[in-house]
Design a protein around this motif. Structure first.
Motif, PDB file in Angstrom:
ATOM      1  N   LEU A   1      45.609  37.571  42.012  1.00 50.43           N
ATOM      2  CA  LEU A   1      45.315  36.738  40.846  1.00 50.43           C
ATOM      3  C   LEU A   1      46.324  36.950  39.721  1.00 50.43           C
ATOM      4  O   LEU A   1      46.730  35.991  39.060  1.00 50.43           O
ATOM      5  N   ALA A   2      46.734  38.187  39.499  1.00 56.75           N
ATOM      6  CA  ALA A   2      47.720  38.472  38.455  1.00 56.75           C
ATOM      7  C   ALA A   2      49.033  37.752  38.767  1.00 56.75           C
ATOM      8  O   ALA A   2      49.648  37.143  37.884  1.00 56.75           O
ATOM      9  N   GLU A   3      49.443  37.823  40.003  1.00 56.90           N
ATOM     10  CA  GLU A   3      50.679  37.141  40.418  1.00 56.90           C
ATOM     11  C   GLU A   3      50.508  35.626  40.311  1.00 56.90           C
ATOM     12  O   GLU A   3      51.399  34.918  39.847  1.00 56.90           O
ATOM     13  N   LEU A   4      49.354  35.142  40.706  1.00 56.19           N
ATOM     14  CA  LEU A   4      49.060  33.706  40.672  1.00 56.19           C
ATOM     15  C   LEU A   4      49.104  33.171  39.239  1.00 56.19           C
ATOM     16  O   LEU A   4      49.706  32.130  38.974  1.00 56.19           O
ATOM     17  N   GLU A   5      48.475  33.879  38.329  1.00 56.91           N
ATOM     18  CA  GLU A   5      48.448  33.431  36.927  1.00 56.91           C
ATOM     19  C   GLU A   5      49.839  33.367  36.328  1.00 56.91           C
ATOM     20  O   GLU A   5      50.106  32.549  35.452  1.00 56.91           O
ATOM     21  N   GLY A   6      50.745  34.204  36.810  1.00 53.87           N
ATOM     22  CA  GLY A   6      52.118  34.168  36.337  1.00 53.87           C
ATOM     23  C   GLY A   6      52.913  32.990  36.888  1.00 53.87           C
ATOM     24  O   GLY A   6      53.971  32.661  36.361  1.00 53.87           O
ATOM     25  N   CYS A   7      52.418  32.360  37.932  1.00 58.87           N
ATOM     26  CA  CYS A   7      53.135  31.254  38.583  1.00 58.87           C
ATOM     27  C   CYS A   7      52.599  29.879  38.217  1.00 58.87           C
ATOM     28  O   CYS A   7      53.364  28.922  38.155  1.00 58.87           O
ATOM     29  N   LEU A   8      51.302  29.776  38.020  1.00 52.77           N
ATOM     30  CA  LEU A   8      50.678  28.463  37.895  1.00 52.77           C
ATOM     31  C   LEU A   8      51.134  27.713  36.653  1.00 52.77           C
ATOM     32  O   LEU A   8      51.043  28.220  35.545  1.00 52.77           O
ATOM     33  N   SER A   9      51.630  26.515  36.883  1.00 52.15           N
ATOM     34  CA  SER A   9      51.919  25.608  35.778  1.00 52.15           C
ATOM     35  C   SER A   9      51.167  24.301  35.986  1.00 52.15           C
ATOM     36  O   SER A   9      50.873  23.592  35.047  1.00 52.15           O
ATOM     37  N   ASP A  10      50.867  23.990  37.238  1.00 54.38           N
ATOM     38  CA  ASP A  10      50.099  22.811  37.612  1.00 54.38           C
ATOM     39  C   ASP A  10      48.912  23.266  38.454  1.00 54.38           C
ATOM     40  O   ASP A  10      48.881  24.407  38.930  1.00 54.38           O
ATOM     41  N   ASP A  11      47.970  22.355  38.670  1.00 51.61           N
ATOM     42  CA  ASP A  11      46.841  22.677  39.546  1.00 51.61           C
ATOM     43  C   ASP A  11      47.357  23.037  40.934  1.00 51.61           C
ATOM     44  O   ASP A  11      48.341  22.473  41.420  1.00 51.61           O
ATOM     45  N   PHE A  12      46.673  23.995  41.547  1.00 50.78           N
ATOM     46  CA  PHE A  12      47.056  24.468  42.869  1.00 50.78           C
ATOM     47  C   PHE A  12      45.800  24.631  43.712  1.00 50.78           C
ATOM     48  O   PHE A  12      44.775  25.098  43.226  1.00 50.78           O
ATOM     49  N   TYR A  13      45.894  24.277  44.990  1.00 56.15           N
ATOM     50  CA  TYR A  13      44.744  24.286  45.894  1.00 56.15           C
ATOM     51  C   TYR A  13      45.012  25.199  47.074  1.00 56.15           C
ATOM     52  O   TYR A  13      46.045  25.090  47.733  1.00 56.15           O
TER      53      TYR A  13
END
Length: 185
Positions: free
Chosen positions: A108-120
């Motif tokens: 989740l920490a890595e994910l939050e650093g990447c997300l700029s658009d919705d991701f599924y």
């Protein structure tokens, strides 16, 4: 662990029977944090979700689970490899732990650093791994801390043991059941 990239490929659905009555349920897939699709074999779960994801045109990882994925290390390795298809440096160094909550927090920490658009993230055939307590714990942590812009889709023949009451209360659960998938005259 070397990921099997074929497991991380969206299904190719050539022809789909029109299911217009299900369109509102599929439209909800893009607005909810968790979509759970549960029904027996042959009800069109995978086809329906694939159609919905294609219609939405969103970034996604489709992970086709099989019994070999019930090992948390392999499961996590495939998730990280799938994420690298969109975010090249995602978890380049996999954590050296088999503790499910630690792995989930790192994901989740890595994910939050990447997300700029919705991701599924679509986990197809979730029933093949949901009996594994480590994977269930990992997924529960993800669900309990699901970040804004991240959407999880579980496709399963069985209802998982996950605790979903908070998402239900927050109206962030889209649950498509066998009765909704049944063809009616």
């Amino acid at each position: 662990m070397n990921p099997v990239m074929a497991k991380l490929t969206s299904p190719c659905i050539e022809e789909l029977l029109p299911r217009e009555k299900l369109k509102p349920l599929i439209d909800a897939l893009t607005r909810k944090k968790l979509t759970l699709v549960t029904a027996g074999a042959g009800y069109g779960k995978t086809s329906l979700v694939s159609w919905g994801i294609d219609q939405a045109g969103v970034k996604n990882i489709w992970y086709h689970l099989d019994p070999s994925d019930s090992n948390l290390e392999d499961f996590f390795g495939h998730l990280a490899a799938g994420m690298r298809k969109h975010y090249s440096g995602f978890l380049a160094q996999l954590p050296e732990t088999d503790e499910s909550n630690t792995l989930a927090a790192r994901f989740l920490a890595e994910l939050e650093g990447c997300l700029s658009d919705d991701f599924y993230l679509i986990l197809d055939n979730y029933h093949l791994v949901h009996e594994n307590d480590n994977i269930e714990s990992f997924m529960q942590f993800i669900i309990d801390h699901i970040p804004h812009g991240f959407h999880l889709v579980l496709v399963s023949r069985a209802v998982p043991k996950l605790k979903l009451s908070r998402l239900m209360a927050d109206r962030q659960l889209n649950w498509i059941r066998q009765d909704e998938l049944r063809f009616h005259d």
